[in-house]
Scaffold this active site. Sequence first.
Site, PDB file in Angstrom:
ATOM      1  N   ARG A   1       0.740  -1.197  -0.163  1.00 56.22           N
ATOM      2  CA  ARG A   1       0.147  -0.099  -0.022  1.00 56.22           C
ATOM      3  C   ARG A   1       0.925   1.222  -0.075  1.00 56.22           C
ATOM      4  NH1 ARG A   1      -3.495  -2.535  -1.686  1.00 56.22           N
ATOM      5  NH2 ARG A   1      -5.611  -2.886  -1.197  1.00 56.22           N
TER       6      ARG A   1
ATOM      7  N   HIS B   1      -1.153  -0.262 -10.017  1.00 54.59           N
ATOM      8  CA  HIS B   1      -2.017  -1.013  -9.242  1.00 54.59           C
ATOM      9  C   HIS B   1      -2.242  -2.593  -9.900  1.00 54.59           C
ATOM     10  CE1 HIS B   1      -4.576  -1.262  -5.241  1.00 54.59           C
ATOM     11  NE2 HIS B   1      -4.108  -2.738  -5.677  1.00 54.59           N
TER      12      HIS B   1
HETATM   13  N1  LIG Z   1      -0.964  -4.196  -5.470  1.00 52.77           N
HETATM   14  C1  LIG Z   1      -1.857  -5.333  -5.373  1.00 52.77           C
HETATM   15  O1  LIG Z   1      -2.167  -5.362  -6.501  1.00 52.77           O
HETATM   16  C2  LIG Z   1      -2.257  -5.770  -4.097  1.00 52.77           C
HETATM   17  C3  LIG Z   1      -3.140  -7.048  -4.369  1.00 52.77           C
HETATM   18  C4  LIG Z   1      -3.351  -7.739  -3.088  1.00 52.77           C
HETATM   19  C5  LIG Z   1      -3.002  -7.298  -1.757  1.00 52.77           C
HETATM   20  N2  LIG Z   1      -2.066  -6.177  -1.879  1.00 52.77           N
HETATM   21  C6  LIG Z   1      -1.760  -5.670  -0.302  1.00 52.77           C
HETATM   22  O2  LIG Z   1      -1.134  -6.582   0.346  1.00 52.77           O
HETATM   23  C7  LIG Z   1      -1.443  -6.498   1.560  1.00 52.77           C
HETATM   24  C8  LIG Z   1      -0.890  -8.017   2.373  1.00 52.77           C
HETATM   25  O3  LIG Z   1      -1.981  -8.919   2.097  1.00 52.77           O
HETATM   26  P1  LIG Z   1      -1.879 -10.277   2.398  1.00 52.77           P
HETATM   27  O4  LIG Z   1      -2.987 -11.053   1.993  1.00 52.77           O
HETATM   28  O5  LIG Z   1      -0.583 -11.027   2.539  1.00 52.77           O
HETATM   29  O6  LIG Z   1      -2.201  -9.927   4.133  1.00 52.77           O
HETATM   30  P2  LIG Z   1      -2.142 -10.757   5.450  1.00 52.77           P
HETATM   31  O7  LIG Z   1      -2.183 -12.184   5.050  1.00 52.77           O
HETATM   32  O8  LIG Z   1      -3.165 -10.297   6.352  1.00 52.77           O
HETATM   33  O9  LIG Z   1      -0.863 -10.801   5.973  1.00 52.77           O
HETATM   34  C9  LIG Z   1      -0.520  -9.464   6.382  1.00 52.77           C
HETATM   35  C10 LIG Z   1       1.019  -9.372   7.103  1.00 52.77           C
HETATM   36  O10 LIG Z   1       1.451  -8.136   7.460  1.00 52.77           O
HETATM   37  C11 LIG Z   1       2.094  -8.304   8.715  1.00 52.77           C
HETATM   38  N3  LIG Z   1       1.496  -7.134   9.411  1.00 52.77           N
HETATM   39  C12 LIG Z   1       0.438  -6.377   9.792  1.00 52.77           C
HETATM   40  N4  LIG Z   1       0.523  -5.258  10.504  1.00 52.77           N
HETATM   41  C13 LIG Z   1       1.967  -5.365  11.027  1.00 52.77           C
HETATM   42  C14 LIG Z   1       2.633  -4.644  11.730  1.00 52.77           C
HETATM   43  N5  LIG Z   1       2.265  -3.471  12.338  1.00 52.77           N
HETATM   44  N6  LIG Z   1       4.037  -4.862  11.811  1.00 52.77           N
HETATM   45  C15 LIG Z   1       4.550  -5.847  11.294  1.00 52.77           C
HETATM   46  N7  LIG Z   1       3.930  -6.572  10.311  1.00 52.77           N
HETATM   47  C16 LIG Z   1       2.668  -6.376  10.293  1.00 52.77           C
HETATM   48  C17 LIG Z   1       1.165  -9.567   9.515  1.00 52.77           C
HETATM   49  O11 LIG Z   1       2.000  -9.911  10.616  1.00 52.77           O
HETATM   50  P3  LIG Z   1       1.545 -11.118  11.232  1.00 52.77           P
HETATM   51  O12 LIG Z   1       1.657 -12.270  10.556  1.00 52.77           O
HETATM   52  O13 LIG Z   1       2.172 -11.171  12.618  1.00 52.77           O
HETATM   53  O14 LIG Z   1      -0.160 -11.035  11.673  1.00 52.77           O
HETATM   54  C18 LIG Z   1       1.231 -10.318   8.182  1.00 52.77           C
HETATM   55  O15 LIG Z   1       2.314 -11.046   8.226  1.00 52.77           O
HETATM   56  C19 LIG Z   1      -2.789  -6.387   1.654  1.00 52.77           C
HETATM   57  O16 LIG Z   1      -3.180  -5.802   2.736  1.00 52.77           O
HETATM   58  C20 LIG Z   1      -2.922  -5.258   0.306  1.00 52.77           C
HETATM   59  O17 LIG Z   1      -2.728  -3.902   0.902  1.00 52.77           O
HETATM   60  C21 LIG Z   1      -2.138  -5.550  -2.812  1.00 52.77           C
END
Ligand SMILES: NC(=O)c1ccc[n+]([C@@H]2O[C@H](COP(=O)([O-])OP(=O)(O)OC[C@H]3O[C@@H](n4cnc5c(N)ncnc54)[C@H](OP(=O)(O)O)[C@@H]3O)[C@@H](O)[C@H]2O)c1
Length: 308
Positions: free
Chosen positions: A223, A271
């Site tokens: 993000r 994006h």
């Molecule tokens: N550009 C694009 O096309 C696109 C597409 C899809 C998603 N995204 C982005 O990718 C992000 C991640 O997706 P995901 O499915 O992998 O999410 P997820 O499964 O919810 O994983 C989030 C990760 O971030 C960590 N995290 C959250 N808050 C944190 C903090 N304050 N300090 C350290 N680590 C933290 C979490 O830690 P824990 O494991 O300890 O909970 C987890 O490992 C989405 O939220 C979205 O913003 C972008």
Amino acid sequence: MTVILFAAGDALWPEYEGPLRRALEQAGITADLVCTAAPEDVDYIIYAPGSPLQDFTPYTSCRAVLNLWAGVERIVGNATLTQPLCRMVDPGLTEGMVEYVVGHVLRHHLGMDRYILRATGWQQIVPPLARERRVLVLGLGELGLACARALAALNFDVQGWSRTEKPGLDIPAHHGAAGLETALRRAEIVVTLLPRTAETENLLDAERLSCLPSGAVIINPGRGALIDDTALLAALDAGRLAHATLDVFRVEPLPEDHPFRSHPRVTVTPHIAADTRASSAARVVADNIRRDLARLPLLHVVDRQRGY
Ligand SMILES: NC(=O)c1ccc[n+]([C@@H]2O[C@H](COP(=O)([O-])OP(=O)(O)OC[C@H]3O[C@@H](n4cnc5c(N)ncnc54)[C@H](OP(=O)(O)O)[C@@H]3O)[C@@H](O)[C@H]2O)c1
């Protein structure tokens, strides 16, 4: 009959209608899949950010809201939403993200621009092996961990960082604020795959960016708000950072006059890192509805306190 309201917007309906109907049938669910319904009749809402539906109060029988996006920052704070909110965990989306991240890591690792842009003529600059390239993945969730593993499979020296400790993980991992600084100090390529929350806003600020070794590269498909734009531009201008490949921005579409657009050390992708794929996402939605109808716990439920 179960009523499922498709409230992800008219533009997505033609793409999703067929896959959703097939997936519901395959899951053995007899349902009325509709784009409009009396709110009190609706059992499940399929949702996407930007939907005209913003007030969930009248949906008194709704058992869950199923988001088609992985990121939930535009809905998680909606006070009218009291039902469980499930985010998208789609194998197609994950595959897309792995391909984007591996592609852009390899570009910087191999120094491909040098030859594509014909910048150095016959100057033989041999890149190190992947095993000699230190990559850090911030966020070890669905997407970050899949990317870290794909990079490790290519022999990159990968480490990760997350909020909570992950004992026994197959990727060396740091956690918490203290772990971040240690992880940044060794990272030549940083991939940011964190959700946007109050805690991750401006996570990579001037101080943290200054922890990176000189010449480091940032790849941000997470993000836009994870990085302080001004601090990033200052680090790039000073040559302390070699490049930033950015897929996500605070304002999208990125304004034409934004400095990222013309900066020689910035690559902007609009994006497109990873899109939800209708056929696989429809199966995920249908499976979650099937589980809930069978009174099994829903999958991928967002923790409102954490914000992801
Ligand atoms: N550009 C694009 O096309 C696109 C597409 C899809 C998603 N995204 C982005 O990718 C992000 C991640 O997706 P995901 O499915 O992998 O999410 P997820 O499964 O919810 O994983 C989030 C990760 O971030 C960590 N995290 C959250 N808050 C944190 C903090 N304050 N300090 C350290 N680590 C933290 C979490 O830690 P824990 O494991 O300890 O909970 C987890 O490992 C989405 O939220 C979205 O913003 C972008």
